[in-house]
Design an enzyme around this catalytic site. Structure first.
Site, short mmCIF file in Angstrom:
data_model
loop_
_atom_site.label_atom_id
_atom_site.label_comp_id
_atom_site.label_asym_id
_atom_site.label_seq_id
_atom_site.Cartn_x
_atom_site.Cartn_y
_atom_site.Cartn_z
N ASP A 106 -23.89 124.21 67.08
CA ASP A 106 -24.85 125.62 67.21
C ASP A 106 -25.41 125.94 66.38
O ASP A 106 -26.07 125.13 65.45
CB ASP A 106 -23.04 126.16 68.08
CG ASP A 106 -24.52 127.67 68.49
OD1 ASP A 106 -25.09 127.53 68.97
OD2 ASP A 106 -24.29 128.71 67.50
N HIS A 304 -23.06 123.43 76.70
CA HIS A 304 -23.05 123.87 75.38
C HIS A 304 -21.25 124.29 73.94
O HIS A 304 -22.16 123.29 73.26
CB HIS A 304 -23.29 125.66 74.97
CG HIS A 304 -23.77 126.42 73.58
ND1 HIS A 304 -25.11 125.24 73.11
CD2 HIS A 304 -23.16 126.65 72.71
CE1 HIS A 304 -24.83 125.97 72.07
NE2 HIS A 304 -24.06 127.37 71.98
#
Length: 329
Positions: A106, A304
């Site tokens: 991320d 994610h």
């Protein structure tokens, strides 16, 4: 999957330009620096630390500036990318090493990539999870994100820009907000294609209004307690300040416009992660932007939080990449 390392993880505080960095290290061997994203902590790498240690590496997971027990400067501009790169350099030096291989997820993927870009002498290989490398270029980020959403809806990155705004939503119920945010971006709990997009917020509304209920499979109640406990203690301002420096980063990194990363590199993303969909052009450009690419992998059906959702697969890919990277000249 490898058995847990006989060397137990050790918590340490080391000096940094902002004061200190909290880290957790496990194993002995070449240094591998692990950098988390938003809104996480060193704990995001709990399933990687013992595996990398058993594979013969000194695995070190940090709390990024603004998180956990690392320093949290008051100034918003203290969270610009170049400052975070210097924190990583300080960790490497404090641990008595002169170089490291760096892995990020991320926002941590961006920090890892820019660490390799700005300090290739220190960071000699780079792996990015969920967010691919995209060289600096184009218009200011604020201009790009301002046009995302449109009408009565606002993109979450724009929503995070104003100091205090997102904090007022999150901090009254940190645990509940984190649970919803993690679920919204996890493959097994994310809203369906006909549901309102959880990356958007109705103007005047809250991001959490679109979060699903329940926990994803990779997150237990006790693990959620760990994350929530950290942010309940620190607040959210330091973590959110990363988003508030995107235009400053664009200015700071002007000298690297369009620059490629030459080091041995790796990308791992999920096919159900919005980041890989939005940035598909960046992935397609890897032959040009990552000339040292060892592997690029999109895990089918993954969301994610990939190193937690699909730990065994990510661990295997990291160990394979590290074996190549450590032998590179």
């Amino acid at each position: 999957m490898a058995q847990p390392s006989a060397l137990a993880p050790v918590h340490r505080l080391v000096p940094s330009p902002a004061g200190r960095v909290h880290l957790v290290e496990q194993g002995e061997g070449p240094l591998v620096l692990l950098i988390h994203g938003f809104p996480e902590s060193w704990y995001s790498w709990r399933r990687q630390l013992p595996v990398l240690a058993d594979a013969g590496y000194r695995a070190v997971a940090v709390d990024v500036r603004g998180y956990g027990r690392s320093s949290r400067p008051d100034r918003v501009d203290a969270y610009r990318m170049l400052e975070l790169v210097e924190d990583g350099v300080a960790v490497v030096e404090a641990l008595g090493a002169d170089h490291a291989m760096v892995v990020g997820h991320d926002w941590g993927a961006g920090i890892a990539a820019h660490s390799a870009l700005v300090r290739p002498d220190v960071f000699r290989a780079v792996a990015m999870l969920s967010v691919p490398y995209a060289p600096r270029g184009g218009p200011r980020p604020s201009e790009v994100f301002a046009g995302t959403g449109g009408g009565p809806e606002e993109f979450y990155v724009s929503y995070f820009q104003e100091a205090g705004r997102a904090e007022a939503e999150i901090e009254p119920d940190v645990r509940g907000w984190l649970a919803g945010f993690y679920a919204a971006l996890s493959a097994d709990t994310m809203p369906g294609p006909d549901a309102p997009d959880p990356h958007l917020v109705t103007r005047g509304g809250r991001l959490r209004d679109r979060f699903p209920a329940g926990l994803p499979h990779w997150l237990s109640e006790s693990e959620l307690d760990v994350y929530a406990g950290e942010f309940e203690r620190t607040g959210m301002r330091g973590a959110l300040n990363r988003y508030r420096n995107m235009d400053r980063d664009w200015e700071d990194l002007a000298g690297f416009d369009g620059a490629a990363l030459a080091q041995p590199s790796l990308f791992v993303g999920g096919t159900r992660d919005a980041s890989t969909m939005w940035l598909s052009d960046a992935i397609d450009a890897f032959p040009k932007t990552l000339p040292g690419l060892v592997g690029s992998h999109l895990l089918d059906g993954a969301g994610h939080w990939i190193q937690q959702e699909r730990a065994d697969e990510v661990n295997r890919l990291l160990v394979e990449w590290l074996a190549v990277a450590r032998s590179a000249p």
